[in-house]
Design a protein around this motif. Structure first.
Motif, PDB file in Angstrom:
ATOM      1  N   ALA A   1       0.922  -1.313  -0.058  1.00  0.00           N
ATOM      2  CA  ALA A   1       0.184   0.048  -0.054  1.00  0.00           C
ATOM      3  C   ALA A   1       0.812   1.428  -0.031  1.00  0.00           C
ATOM      4  CB  ALA A   1      -0.902  -0.017   1.313  1.00  0.00           C
ATOM      5  N   GLY A   2       2.064   1.116   0.011  1.00  0.00           N
ATOM      6  CA  GLY A   2       3.043   2.368   0.221  1.00  0.00           C
ATOM      7  C   GLY A   2       3.034   2.984   1.573  1.00  0.00           C
ATOM      8  N   LEU A   3       2.546   2.320   2.736  1.00  0.00           N
ATOM      9  CA  LEU A   3       2.424   3.048   3.936  1.00  0.00           C
ATOM     10  C   LEU A   3       3.952   2.828   4.793  1.00  0.00           C
ATOM     11  CD1 LEU A   3      -1.352   2.080   4.506  1.00  0.00           C
ATOM     12  CD2 LEU A   3      -0.377   4.075   3.950  1.00  0.00           C
ATOM     13  N   ASP A   4       4.035   3.391   5.957  1.00  0.00           N
ATOM     14  CA  ASP A   4       5.066   2.981   6.662  1.00  0.00           C
ATOM     15  C   ASP A   4       4.909   1.681   7.167  1.00  0.00           C
ATOM     16  OD1 ASP A   4       6.955   2.962   9.029  1.00  0.00           O
ATOM     17  OD2 ASP A   4       6.771   5.109   9.167  1.00  0.00           O
ATOM     18  N   GLU A   5       5.988   0.703   6.966  1.00  0.00           N
ATOM     19  CA  GLU A   5       5.907  -0.564   7.059  1.00  0.00           C
ATOM     20  C   GLU A   5       6.107  -0.796   8.598  1.00  0.00           C
ATOM     21  OE1 GLU A   5       9.600  -2.981   5.941  1.00  0.00           O
ATOM     22  OE2 GLU A   5       9.522  -1.446   4.442  1.00  0.00           O
ATOM     23  N   ASP A   6       7.120   0.008   9.207  1.00  0.00           N
ATOM     24  CA  ASP A   6       7.332  -0.373  10.712  1.00  0.00           C
ATOM     25  C   ASP A   6       6.283   0.138  11.596  1.00  0.00           C
ATOM     26  OD1 ASP A   6       9.919  -0.909  10.168  1.00  0.00           O
ATOM     27  OD2 ASP A   6      10.600   1.093  10.211  1.00  0.00           O
ATOM     28  N   ASP A   7       5.364   0.875  11.186  1.00  0.00           N
ATOM     29  CA  ASP A   7       3.918   1.177  12.007  1.00  0.00           C
ATOM     30  C   ASP A   7       3.276  -0.056  12.216  1.00  0.00           C
ATOM     31  OD1 ASP A   7       4.804   3.705  12.544  1.00  0.00           O
ATOM     32  OD2 ASP A   7       3.783   4.622  11.182  1.00  0.00           O
ATOM     33  N   PHE A   8       3.109  -0.553  10.605  1.00  0.00           N
ATOM     34  CA  PHE A   8       1.911  -1.566  10.573  1.00  0.00           C
ATOM     35  C   PHE A   8       2.579  -3.072  11.206  1.00  0.00           C
ATOM     36  CE2 PHE A   8       0.092   1.616   8.132  1.00  0.00           C
ATOM     37  CZ  PHE A   8      -1.178   1.414   8.064  1.00  0.00           C
ATOM     38  N   ALA A   9       4.018  -3.250  10.959  1.00  0.00           N
ATOM     39  CA  ALA A   9       4.718  -4.145  11.677  1.00  0.00           C
ATOM     40  C   ALA A   9       4.495  -4.389  13.330  1.00  0.00           C
ATOM     41  CB  ALA A   9       6.281  -4.277  11.171  1.00  0.00           C
ATOM     42  N   GLU A  10       4.619  -2.949  14.033  1.00  0.00           N
ATOM     43  CA  GLU A  10       4.517  -2.823  15.335  1.00  0.00           C
ATOM     44  C   GLU A  10       3.206  -3.265  15.623  1.00  0.00           C
ATOM     45  OE1 GLU A  10       5.815  -2.012  19.398  1.00  0.00           O
ATOM     46  OE2 GLU A  10       6.857  -2.445  17.371  1.00  0.00           O
ATOM     47  N   TYR A  11       1.984  -2.921  14.904  1.00  0.00           N
ATOM     48  CA  TYR A  11       0.676  -3.289  14.949  1.00  0.00           C
ATOM     49  C   TYR A  11       0.557  -4.735  14.981  1.00  0.00           C
ATOM     50  CZ  TYR A  11      -4.079  -3.993  13.639  1.00  0.00           C
ATOM     51  OH  TYR A  11      -5.385  -4.890  13.711  1.00  0.00           O
ATOM     52  N   GLY A  12       1.139  -5.339  14.009  1.00  0.00           N
ATOM     53  CA  GLY A  12       0.854  -6.842  13.730  1.00  0.00           C
ATOM     54  C   GLY A  12       1.701  -7.684  14.773  1.00  0.00           C
ATOM     55  N   LYS A  13       2.821  -7.067  15.273  1.00  0.00           N
ATOM     56  CA  LYS A  13       3.722  -7.887  16.191  1.00  0.00           C
ATOM     57  C   LYS A  13       2.647  -7.948  17.583  1.00  0.00           C
ATOM     58  CE  LYS A  13       7.648  -7.355  19.467  1.00  0.00           C
ATOM     59  NZ  LYS A  13       8.623  -6.665  19.684  1.00  0.00           N
ATOM     60  N   ASN A  14       2.414  -6.777  18.011  1.00  0.00           N
ATOM     61  CA  ASN A  14       1.334  -6.635  19.372  1.00  0.00           C
ATOM     62  C   ASN A  14      -0.040  -7.252  19.037  1.00  0.00           C
ATOM     63  OD1 ASN A  14       2.568  -4.836  21.489  1.00  0.00           O
ATOM     64  ND2 ASN A  14       3.074  -3.944  19.570  1.00  0.00           N
ATOM     65  N   LEU A  15      -0.551  -7.498  17.968  1.00  0.00           N
ATOM     66  CA  LEU A  15      -1.804  -8.243  17.361  1.00  0.00           C
ATOM     67  C   LEU A  15      -1.343  -9.569  17.806  1.00  0.00           C
ATOM     68  CD1 LEU A  15      -4.634  -8.666  16.685  1.00  0.00           C
ATOM     69  CD2 LEU A  15      -3.728  -8.520  14.218  1.00  0.00           C
ATOM     70  N   GLY A  16      -0.171 -10.319  17.323  1.00  0.00           N
ATOM     71  CA  GLY A  16       0.032 -11.401  17.426  1.00  0.00           C
ATOM     72  C   GLY A  16       0.191 -11.949  18.842  1.00  0.00           C
ATOM     73  N   LEU A  17       0.803 -11.059  19.541  1.00  0.00           N
ATOM     74  CA  LEU A  17       1.130 -11.523  21.058  1.00  0.00           C
ATOM     75  C   LEU A  17      -0.019 -11.596  21.620  1.00  0.00           C
ATOM     76  CD1 LEU A  17       4.165  -9.299  21.657  1.00  0.00           C
ATOM     77  CD2 LEU A  17       4.193 -11.889  21.694  1.00  0.00           C
ATOM     78  N   ALA A  18      -0.953 -10.836  21.388  1.00  0.00           N
ATOM     79  CA  ALA A  18      -2.195 -10.556  21.993  1.00  0.00           C
ATOM     80  C   ALA A  18      -3.041 -11.859  21.725  1.00  0.00           C
ATOM     81  CB  ALA A  18      -3.164  -9.538  21.861  1.00  0.00           C
ATOM     82  N   PHE A  19      -3.183 -12.197  20.374  1.00  0.00           N
ATOM     83  CA  PHE A  19      -3.697 -13.454  19.907  1.00  0.00           C
ATOM     84  C   PHE A  19      -3.292 -14.601  20.561  1.00  0.00           C
ATOM     85  CE2 PHE A  19      -4.429 -17.041  16.820  1.00  0.00           C
ATOM     86  CZ  PHE A  19      -5.475 -16.758  16.232  1.00  0.00           C
ATOM     87  N   GLN A  20      -2.200 -14.835  20.780  1.00  0.00           N
ATOM     88  CA  GLN A  20      -1.343 -15.997  21.408  1.00  0.00           C
ATOM     89  C   GLN A  20      -1.951 -16.039  22.830  1.00  0.00           C
ATOM     90  OE1 GLN A  20      -0.344 -18.893  19.847  1.00  0.00           O
ATOM     91  NE2 GLN A  20      -0.987 -19.711  21.887  1.00  0.00           N
ATOM     92  N   ILE A  21      -2.047 -14.945  23.391  1.00  0.00           N
ATOM     93  CA  ILE A  21      -2.249 -14.842  24.935  1.00  0.00           C
ATOM     94  C   ILE A  21      -4.012 -15.260  24.975  1.00  0.00           C
ATOM     95  CG2 ILE A  21      -2.721 -13.380  27.056  1.00  0.00           C
ATOM     96  CD1 ILE A  21       0.060 -12.103  26.112  1.00  0.00           C
ATOM     97  N   VAL A  22      -4.602 -14.583  24.114  1.00  0.00           N
ATOM     98  CA  VAL A  22      -6.052 -15.026  24.216  1.00  0.00           C
ATOM     99  C   VAL A  22      -6.223 -16.607  23.784  1.00  0.00           C
ATOM    100  CG1 VAL A  22      -8.275 -14.881  22.931  1.00  0.00           C
ATOM    101  CG2 VAL A  22      -6.997 -12.654  23.459  1.00  0.00           C
ATOM    102  N   ASP A  23      -5.934 -17.298  23.026  1.00  0.00           N
ATOM    103  CA  ASP A  23      -5.486 -18.611  22.922  1.00  0.00           C
ATOM    104  C   ASP A  23      -5.428 -19.464  24.098  1.00  0.00           C
ATOM    105  OD1 ASP A  23      -6.520 -18.925  20.160  1.00  0.00           O
ATOM    106  OD2 ASP A  23      -4.552 -19.971  19.296  1.00  0.00           O
ATOM    107  N   ASP A  24      -4.194 -19.038  24.772  1.00  0.00           N
ATOM    108  CA  ASP A  24      -3.953 -19.460  25.893  1.00  0.00           C
ATOM    109  C   ASP A  24      -4.954 -19.694  26.863  1.00  0.00           C
ATOM    110  OD1 ASP A  24      -1.626 -19.918  24.623  1.00  0.00           O
ATOM    111  OD2 ASP A  24      -0.334 -18.456  25.500  1.00  0.00           O
ATOM    112  N   LEU A  25      -5.483 -18.475  27.083  1.00  0.00           N
ATOM    113  CA  LEU A  25      -6.569 -18.370  28.217  1.00  0.00           C
ATOM    114  C   LEU A  25      -7.824 -19.221  27.864  1.00  0.00           C
ATOM    115  CD1 LEU A  25      -6.919 -14.487  29.032  1.00  0.00           C
ATOM    116  CD2 LEU A  25      -6.491 -16.393  30.495  1.00  0.00           C
ATOM    117  N   LEU A  26      -7.979 -18.951  26.607  1.00  0.00           N
ATOM    118  CA  LEU A  26      -9.400 -20.132  25.894  1.00  0.00           C
ATOM    119  C   LEU A  26      -9.106 -21.418  26.431  1.00  0.00           C
ATOM    120  CD1 LEU A  26     -10.496 -18.293  22.445  1.00  0.00           C
ATOM    121  CD2 LEU A  26     -11.610 -18.044  24.763  1.00  0.00           C
ATOM    122  N   ASP A  27      -7.917 -21.755  26.252  1.00  0.00           N
ATOM    123  CA  ASP A  27      -7.594 -23.271  26.621  1.00  0.00           C
ATOM    124  C   ASP A  27      -7.840 -23.713  27.923  1.00  0.00           C
ATOM    125  OD1 ASP A  27      -6.062 -25.864  25.654  1.00  0.00           O
ATOM    126  OD2 ASP A  27      -5.037 -25.293  27.728  1.00  0.00           O
TER     127      ASP A  27
END
Length: 297
Positions: free
Chosen positions: A167-193
């Motif tokens: 998209a021609g956007l700042d890749e570092d901003d969106f990488a930071e979003y994705g990293k934190n989303l991914g960490l939160a996603f796994q923590i939710v998975d762990d709680l649901l277990d």
């Protein structure tokens, strides 16, 4: 998502070997979080569809290998590939999906290829970290967080980064979003277990602890227990738990307010993700965070 499935089917059909199609047809589609994320950032076009299909092949391959390592019989409520076709076939199918994904990636933009292939290296390291951490009752939170970053968050981070590049956007901003989303996603998975039930999860509840995965809730509980109860908790590690043992763990977690503590940490990652992209005002990405945290499977 149909367009992505179509590309995945085309990629595998090109290999011209029926057992690949037979086994891959049994793969559970899942949420396609990585694809949805990429498309929300990059918008829908043929290149973004192909990148999504490649990422989904990689994700599917990692799950195939993960199920073999864990000797899992179920994946999202149905027989895992290793349970239905055997571990050898599951491993080879995973290798084929990885290899085909890399081949298709080589035909696209070099920068995207570097981002995604580097993520797969880290993903594999994360799998190895998970195996090693599962050998003993792990109380090292930093080691756990590094493992889930590699095993889960890194491919979500790469998906967001790839979307920003397209998209021609700042890749570092969106990488930071994705990293934190991914960490939160796994923590939710762990709680649901711990908090979910087998029918909703599509796998036995509290299966992680049986497999040797000491997730945040168990670590925080261990910290708050007295030495006698710490010994009891460690005695339950990697064990087939009966109803009273499951109840003991859950009661202790409620007494010690462990779920509230984990949710506080979860909200930190969610807020970090939102902060990274707040200047772009993309409501769909805010909604992804919300739906991911509030999900029950």
């Amino acid at each position: 998502m149909q367009k992505i499935d179509q590309y995945m089917h085309e990629f595998l059909s090109e290999l011209n070997y029926e057992p690949i199609l037979t086994m891959s047809s049994k793969l559970q589609g899942g949420k396609k979080l990585r694809s949805k994320l990429l498309l929300k950032i990059a918008n829908e076009n043929e290149t973004s569809y192909k990148i999504c299909a490649i990422i989904e092949l990689i994700h599917a391959a990692s799950l195939l290998h993960d199920d073999v390592i864990d000797e899992a019989k179920l994946r999202r409520g149905v027989k895992s590939i290793n349970a239905e076709f055997g571990a050898k076939n599951a491993i080879m199918l995973g290798d084929i999906l990885y290899s085909k994904a890399f081949y298709e990636l080589s035909l696209l933009d070099l920068k995207l290829a570097k981002v995604i292939s580097n993520a797969v290296v880290k993903l594999s390291i994360g799998e190895l970290m998970d195996v090693n951490l599962s050998e003993t009752f792990n109380t090292n939170k930093n080691a756990y967080l590094q493992m889930i970053y590699n095993k889960t968050a890194v491919l979500i981070e790469a998906s967001a980064r790839s979307g920003a590049i397209l998209a021609g956007l700042d890749e570092d901003d969106f990488a930071e979003y994705g990293k934190n989303l991914g960490l939160a996603f796994q923590i939710v998975d762990d709680l649901l277990d711990i908090q979910g039930d087998e029918q909703t999860l599509g796998k036995p509840a509290m299966n992680d602890f049986k497999e040797g995965k000491t997730t945040l809730a168990y670590m925080y509980l261990y910290e708050k227990l007295n030495p006698q109860d710490q010994a009891i908790l460690q005695g339950y590690y990697k064990k087939d738990l009966n109803e009273s043992e499951v109840a003991w763990i859950k009661n202790k977690m409620h007494e010690c307010q462990i779920f509230e503590q984990v949710h506080q940490e979860l909200n930190v990652y969610a807020n970090n993700a939102l902060k990274a992209i707040e200047k772009y005002n993309i409501k769909d990405l805010e909604d992804i965070i919300k739906s991911m945290i509030e999900r029950d499977f």
